[in-house]
Design an enzyme around this catalytic site. Structure first.
Site, PDB file in Angstrom:
ATOM      1  N   HIS A 108     -40.738 -15.113 -99.854  1.00  0.00           N
ATOM      2  CA  HIS A 108     -40.686 -16.591 -99.854  1.00  0.00           C
ATOM      3  C   HIS A 108     -41.123 -17.200-101.185  1.00  0.00           C
ATOM      4  O   HIS A 108     -40.940 -18.403-101.395  1.00  0.00           O
ATOM      5  CB  HIS A 108     -41.573 -17.173 -98.749  1.00  0.00           C
ATOM      6  CG  HIS A 108     -41.099 -16.862 -97.359  1.00  0.00           C
ATOM      7  ND1 HIS A 108     -39.821 -17.148 -96.928  1.00  0.00           N
ATOM      8  CD2 HIS A 108     -41.729 -16.276 -96.302  1.00  0.00           C
ATOM      9  CE1 HIS A 108     -39.688 -16.748 -95.670  1.00  0.00           C
ATOM     10  NE2 HIS A 108     -40.827 -16.210 -95.269  1.00  0.00           N
ATOM     11  N   ASP A 129     -35.763  -9.144 -93.106  1.00  0.00           N
ATOM     12  CA  ASP A 129     -36.849  -9.905 -92.477  1.00  0.00           C
ATOM     13  C   ASP A 129     -36.224 -11.038 -91.648  1.00  0.00           C
ATOM     14  O   ASP A 129     -35.150 -11.532 -91.982  1.00  0.00           O
ATOM     15  CB  ASP A 129     -37.743 -10.483 -93.582  1.00  0.00           C
ATOM     16  CG  ASP A 129     -39.018 -11.106 -93.054  1.00  0.00           C
ATOM     17  OD1 ASP A 129     -40.068 -10.433 -93.113  1.00  0.00           O
ATOM     18  OD2 ASP A 129     -38.984 -12.262 -92.587  1.00  0.00           O
ATOM     19  N   HIS A 152     -37.120 -14.013 -91.416  1.00  0.00           N
ATOM     20  CA  HIS A 152     -37.151 -15.295 -92.141  1.00  0.00           C
ATOM     21  C   HIS A 152     -36.284 -15.188 -93.396  1.00  0.00           C
ATOM     22  O   HIS A 152     -36.240 -14.132 -94.034  1.00  0.00           O
ATOM     23  CB  HIS A 152     -38.590 -15.637 -92.545  1.00  0.00           C
ATOM     24  CG  HIS A 152     -39.531 -15.726 -91.379  1.00  0.00           C
ATOM     25  ND1 HIS A 152     -40.328 -14.666 -90.997  1.00  0.00           N
ATOM     26  CD2 HIS A 152     -39.769 -16.732 -90.511  1.00  0.00           C
ATOM     27  CE1 HIS A 152     -41.037 -15.035 -89.930  1.00  0.00           C
ATOM     28  NE2 HIS A 152     -40.716 -16.276 -89.618  1.00  0.00           N
ATOM     29  N   ASP A 207     -40.228  -8.394 -88.512  1.00  0.00           N
ATOM     30  CA  ASP A 207     -40.592  -9.451 -87.565  1.00  0.00           C
ATOM     31  C   ASP A 207     -39.425  -9.932 -86.706  1.00  0.00           C
ATOM     32  O   ASP A 207     -39.594 -10.830 -85.877  1.00  0.00           O
ATOM     33  CB  ASP A 207     -41.270 -10.632 -88.288  1.00  0.00           C
ATOM     34  CG  ASP A 207     -40.610 -10.985 -89.606  1.00  0.00           C
ATOM     35  OD1 ASP A 207     -39.537 -10.420 -89.910  1.00  0.00           O
ATOM     36  OD2 ASP A 207     -41.163 -11.829 -90.335  1.00  0.00           O
TER      37      ASP A 207
HETATM   38 ZN   LIG Z   1     -40.764 -12.848 -91.954  1.00  0.00          ZN
END
Ligand SMILES: [Zn+2]
Length: 308
Positions: free
Chosen positions: A126, A163, A165, A244
């Protein structure tokens, strides 16, 4: 397959406070799993070096680096955003986490190792060129990829991010970089609520519905990532390895299984064997359910090593 395991004590010492999901218990769970399943017996352990300023400046602005240093508390905790907690040992951990990716590239490019897994925190995907967010300070995988491009003169590297996200930081850093193909899948709409950009020759982003399971994830890989990777022919593959999206992980709604993480790693290994002489560097991103995280990282590394 000779595979390096790269980590550092400092990655345990990055303290995010009581009850924070991104805790040192994640690395402890992975390492306990590697001990009980004897995976450590066949891996080569390396201490992560500190990243250099020059290596960071390839992907981050000087202002971002200065702001991070200035934000570090002398005691207690501070927050870079509501989720991103920092404490006195955080900067050292972040410097080792990014340094791990650099060492991983050096080990694989020199032929000393065929692949590497960086078991590090804080995670990185991120972190944008100019800002930290979502538990991430430096973009570890981007630092590694930029090192491969600048130090070894590679012309085509792929970064694959599974991931749950969106890897907004990696996308931000390399959006104008034709030498990097970024393939990602992620729950959408969901944190970090990035606007979906149109896919391009160096960006293949596949949003998944919150209800997505194995079938949708595997279709994203088969229908979108693999054809793009086939065309691009990466000379080196990086993996932003987040776990995740697992059905046991309460951080997201996507429901993948251990088998899906094994399968996607197999697909990536196949691509790497075809165009990159097997060269893969994988770095830990998310994954917050300790049991499934530990199991899936073990399985992921076994596939990298051709031990499954
Ligand atoms: Zn994540």
């Amino acid at each position: 397959m000779r595979t390096a395991y790269i980590s550092h004590r400092a990655c345990h010492e990055h303290d995010t406070g009581e009850g924070h999901p991104e805790s040192a218990r994640r690395i402890s769970a992975i390492e306990d799993q590697f001990v009980t399943t004897s995976l450590f017996d066949v891996l080569r352990y390396y201490d992560a070096p500190e990243v250099t300023q020059e290596q960071l400046l390839r992907v981050h602005s000087a202002e971002h680096l200065e702001a991070l240093e200035a934000a570090m508390p002398k005691s207690g905790y501070a927050r870079l955003d509501p989720d991103t907690v920092i404490s006195p040992a955080t900067l050292q951990a972040a410097r080792r986490a990014a340094g791990a990716a650099v060492l991983a590239v050096d080990l694989v490019m020199s032929g000393e190792m065929e692949s590497a897994f960086c078991c590090v925190r804080p995670p990185g995907h991120h972190a944008e060129s100019r800002r930290a967010m979502g538990f991430c300070l430096y973009n570890n995988i981007a630092v590694g990829a930029a090192h491969a491009l600048e130090t070894y003169g590679l012309k085509r590297v792929a970064i694959i991010d599974f991931d749950v996200h969106h890897g907004n930081g990696t996308e931000d850093i390399f959006s104008e970089e034709p030498r990097v193909l970024f393939c990602s899948s992620y729950q959408h709409p969901f944190f970090p609520y990035t606007q979906i950009l149109e896919n391009s020759p160096n960006r293949v982003s596949v949003p998944l519905e919150a209800t997505a399971k194995s079938e949708e994830f595997r279709a994203a890989v088969t229908d979108h990532w693999l054809p793009a990777l086939d065309r691009f022919k990466p000379e080196f593959i990086f993996i932003s390895a987040g776990f995740d999206a697992h059905r046991d992980d309460e951080m997201s709604h996507v429901c993948l299984t251990d088998q899906d993480f094994i399968w996607v790693t197999e697909q990536i290994v196949r691509v790497a064997e075809k165009s990159a002489s097997g060269k893969i560097v994988s770095a830990l991103e998310g994954g917050y359910d300790l049991n499934s995280l530990a199991r899936c990282v073990e399985a992921h590394v076994r596939v990298l090593m051709d031990l499954h």
